[in-house]
Design a protein around this motif. Sequence first.
Motif, short mmCIF file in Angstrom:
data_model
loop_
_atom_site.label_atom_id
_atom_site.label_comp_id
_atom_site.label_asym_id
_atom_site.label_seq_id
_atom_site.Cartn_x
_atom_site.Cartn_y
_atom_site.Cartn_z
N GLY A 47 0.59 -0.92 0.01
CA GLY A 47 0.24 0.10 -0.40
C GLY A 47 0.70 1.06 0.25
N ASP A 49 0.79 3.88 2.60
CA ASP A 49 1.63 4.32 3.96
C ASP A 49 2.37 3.21 3.95
OD1 ASP A 49 0.09 5.91 5.77
OD2 ASP A 49 1.31 3.43 6.82
N ARG A 51 3.62 2.78 7.24
CA ARG A 51 3.41 0.90 7.61
C ARG A 51 2.71 -0.15 6.43
NH1 ARG A 51 4.99 -0.10 12.83
NH2 ARG A 51 2.29 -1.86 13.22
N GLN A 52 2.20 0.37 5.62
CA GLN A 52 1.41 -1.13 4.96
C GLN A 52 3.29 -1.54 4.14
OE1 GLN A 52 -1.50 1.59 2.86
NE2 GLN A 52 -2.87 1.05 4.17
N TYR A 104 1.15 -3.93 9.83
CA TYR A 104 -0.55 -2.50 8.99
C TYR A 104 -0.53 -1.40 10.45
CZ TYR A 104 -1.39 -5.23 13.82
OH TYR A 104 -1.64 -6.54 15.02
N ARG A 105 -1.23 -0.34 9.84
CA ARG A 105 -1.29 0.58 10.60
C ARG A 105 -1.76 0.64 12.01
NH1 ARG A 105 -5.12 4.38 6.74
NH2 ARG A 105 -5.87 2.36 6.32
N SER A 114 -9.83 -0.55 10.43
CA SER A 114 -9.04 0.21 8.86
C SER A 114 -7.32 -0.92 8.74
CB SER A 114 -8.33 1.58 9.50
OG SER A 114 -9.15 2.27 9.48
N PHE A 115 -7.39 -1.18 10.18
CA PHE A 115 -5.92 -2.76 10.36
C PHE A 115 -6.81 -4.00 9.74
CE2 PHE A 115 -8.14 -1.75 14.57
CZ PHE A 115 -8.88 -2.68 14.46
N GLU A 117 -8.24 -3.68 6.93
CA GLU A 117 -8.15 -3.75 5.54
C GLU A 117 -6.72 -3.27 5.34
OE1 GLU A 117 -11.98 -0.30 6.06
OE2 GLU A 117 -10.19 0.00 5.52
N ASP A 118 -5.75 -3.19 5.93
CA ASP A 118 -4.82 -3.11 5.50
C ASP A 118 -4.23 -4.84 5.46
OD1 ASP A 118 -4.56 -0.81 5.78
OD2 ASP A 118 -2.96 -0.40 7.75
N GLN A 121 -5.42 -5.77 2.41
CA GLN A 121 -4.16 -6.03 1.31
C GLN A 121 -3.04 -6.55 1.27
OE1 GLN A 121 -4.78 -3.82 -1.64
NE2 GLN A 121 -7.17 -3.20 -0.12
N ALA A 122 -2.67 -6.47 2.44
CA ALA A 122 -1.67 -7.54 2.92
C ALA A 122 -1.79 -8.84 2.11
CB ALA A 122 -1.00 -7.46 4.15
#
Length: 288
Positions: A47, A49, A51-52, A104-105, A114-115, A117-118, A121-122
């Motif tokens: 991603g 960010d 953190r991503q 992750y965030r 949100s974490f 969602e991260d 995505q991972a």
Amino acid sequence: MGLAARLLALAALLGLLGLLGGCSGLRTLDVVTPSSDYQPTQGVAYGLDPRQKLDVYRPTRPLPATPVVVFFYGGTWNSGERGDYRFVAQSLAARGMLVVVADYRLYPQVRYPSFLEDGAQAVAWTYRNIGQYGGDARRLFLMGHSSGGYNAAMLALDPQWLRKAGVPADALRGWVGLAGPYDFLPIENPEAQPVFFFPDSPPESQPINQPLAGSPPALLIAATHDSTVDPVRNSEGLARRLRSAGVAVQERYYRRLNHRTLVASFAWPLRWLAPVVDDVARFVTAHP
């Protein structure tokens, strides 16, 4: 390992065990982690960010149709770094598995969901790209410890997260929860309360409240004497719900471990505490 060797290892690591609640203890585990069992690729962005990012650990002696384990660490969604968990990746890579450790965030940058969602995505990055690293995307597993176990559970049990990330509903072969919190409303931990909008925490944020039917097989591992995450309410409770929904689930509970040493037992000097790595390896290889 014989009794004398165990006592020597225990004496050498007494200071370490006192530090396992923070980064110092985890980095000490990293220092004693062998590096001959894997080939790392670090800092891969999934991603935009900072953190991503994730690290990929390719086994030097892969299994046929190399299974892939995506690991999420704990830290009450407030802390954690992927680089501190090389010892987890090494332990599984030594058994022939390809391991992805994802950042992750965290709070206060983000809150639920949100974490998740991260994490999705991972997993999506892994599903689409892991073949380039020698992994088999058809043998994809999730694993997490503590709050990371929650993340793995939610991604496995609530199909909306992976679906939104473009991952097929049947992509996961299974998931492993290590002392995960699966049923924790109302929230008592002050660090977790703002993460889930306490006292208005949404019921759908709980893994135990998901539909569960049709979810992938699960392996739930916990320490009997866990004063951080109650194994009876969380691991045993979720296992009962999964079975009632017709989902295959295995449970392992260990008296010698606590919340911290459960994940620390992946490190080679501490594996004599309990066969946690063996449990995970058997679960993964049993689901071709």
